[in-house]
Design an enzyme around this catalytic site. Structure first.
Site, PDB file in Angstrom:
ATOM      1  N   GLU A  63      73.902 -71.934  14.915  1.00  0.00           N
ATOM      2  CA  GLU A  63      73.658 -72.669  16.165  1.00  0.00           C
ATOM      3  C   GLU A  63      74.125 -74.115  16.035  1.00  0.00           C
ATOM      4  O   GLU A  63      74.419 -74.590  14.934  1.00  0.00           O
ATOM      5  CB  GLU A  63      72.153 -72.658  16.491  1.00  0.00           C
ATOM      6  N   HIS A  65      73.344 -78.112  18.334  1.00  0.00           N
ATOM      7  CA  HIS A  65      72.563 -78.787  19.380  1.00  0.00           C
ATOM      8  C   HIS A  65      72.728 -80.286  19.212  1.00  0.00           C
ATOM      9  O   HIS A  65      73.286 -80.749  18.205  1.00  0.00           O
ATOM     10  CB  HIS A  65      71.080 -78.376  19.292  1.00  0.00           C
ATOM     11  N   HIS A  69      68.930 -82.577  12.337  1.00  0.00           N
ATOM     12  CA  HIS A  69      67.927 -82.068  11.398  1.00  0.00           C
ATOM     13  C   HIS A  69      68.052 -82.829  10.075  1.00  0.00           C
ATOM     14  O   HIS A  69      69.170 -83.113   9.628  1.00  0.00           O
ATOM     15  CB  HIS A  69      68.174 -80.604  11.022  1.00  0.00           C
ATOM     16  N   HIS A 103      75.455 -74.915  12.140  1.00  0.00           N
ATOM     17  CA  HIS A 103      74.711 -74.780  10.889  1.00  0.00           C
ATOM     18  C   HIS A 103      74.028 -73.427  10.824  1.00  0.00           C
ATOM     19  O   HIS A 103      73.646 -72.847  11.850  1.00  0.00           O
ATOM     20  CB  HIS A 103      73.679 -75.906  10.716  1.00  0.00           C
ATOM     21  N   CYS A 117      61.980 -78.968   7.569  1.00  0.00           N
ATOM     22  CA  CYS A 117      62.961 -79.428   8.547  1.00  0.00           C
ATOM     23  C   CYS A 117      62.310 -80.476   9.439  1.00  0.00           C
ATOM     24  O   CYS A 117      61.326 -80.192  10.123  1.00  0.00           O
ATOM     25  CB  CYS A 117      63.474 -78.253   9.376  1.00  0.00           C
TER      26      CYS A 117
HETATM   27 MN    MN Z   1      69.036 -76.046  14.289  1.00  0.00          MN
END
Ligand code: MN
Length: 149
Positions: A63, A65, A69, A103, A117
């Site tokens: 994914e 975004h 992270h 990732h 995370c």
């Molecule tokens: Mn993610």
């Protein structure tokens, strides 16, 4: 103001009074054998700390975004794709995943992979790769062999 607390570690990747959830709703995105725990969430803090455990042979969703992270590996061993590169990861390694960057995490076949995370409390929804994104990623044979979708 939140009450103070200490959640005692019950063993690697397990804490008293911390619920173990599904990583995501089954069927909502491709993944295999991943659990999610929320370790810190407080309205006074604009970030959350989650702990993910990927079972042996399992993988998180491929994914990307806009939110970033910060990941710290705590248990086990595995590999991650970040952008155009693959990395072997082990406890205490730090992984920075910038905005808009593909990732995916995979545990080794013999051992699970557990990681913290850090993420914004308010964040955009992850986006899955379209066919053209996959074609681009698969131009690298090692990445083609690594990704699971
Ligand atoms: Mn993610």
């Amino acid at each position: 103001m939140s009450a103070p607390y200490v959640r005692k570690a019950l063993g690697p990747g397990h804490w008293a009074e911390v619920e173990v959830h599904d990583y995501k709703q089954p069927g909502s995105a491709p993944f295999r054998d991943v659990t999610r725990q929320v370790l810190f969430r407080d309205p006074a803090l604009a970030a959350e700390w989650r702990y993910f455990e990927v079972a042996p042979g399992g993988h998180s969703t491929l994914e990307r975004h806009q939110h970033v992270h910060a990941v710290m590996i705590l248990e086990g061993r595995g590999m991650c794709l970040v952008g155009g590169s693959l990395y072997a990861v082990a406890p205490h390694d730090l992984v920075s995943i910038p905005a808009d960057t593909w990732h995916q995490f995979r545990a080794d076949e013999e051992v699970s992979l557990g990681f913290l995370c850090l993420v914004n409390a308010k964040r955009d929804r992850p986006r899955l790769p379209a066919e053209e994104d996959l074609a681009e990623l698969r131009r690298d044979p090692e990445i083609a062999a690594f990704i699971r979708v």
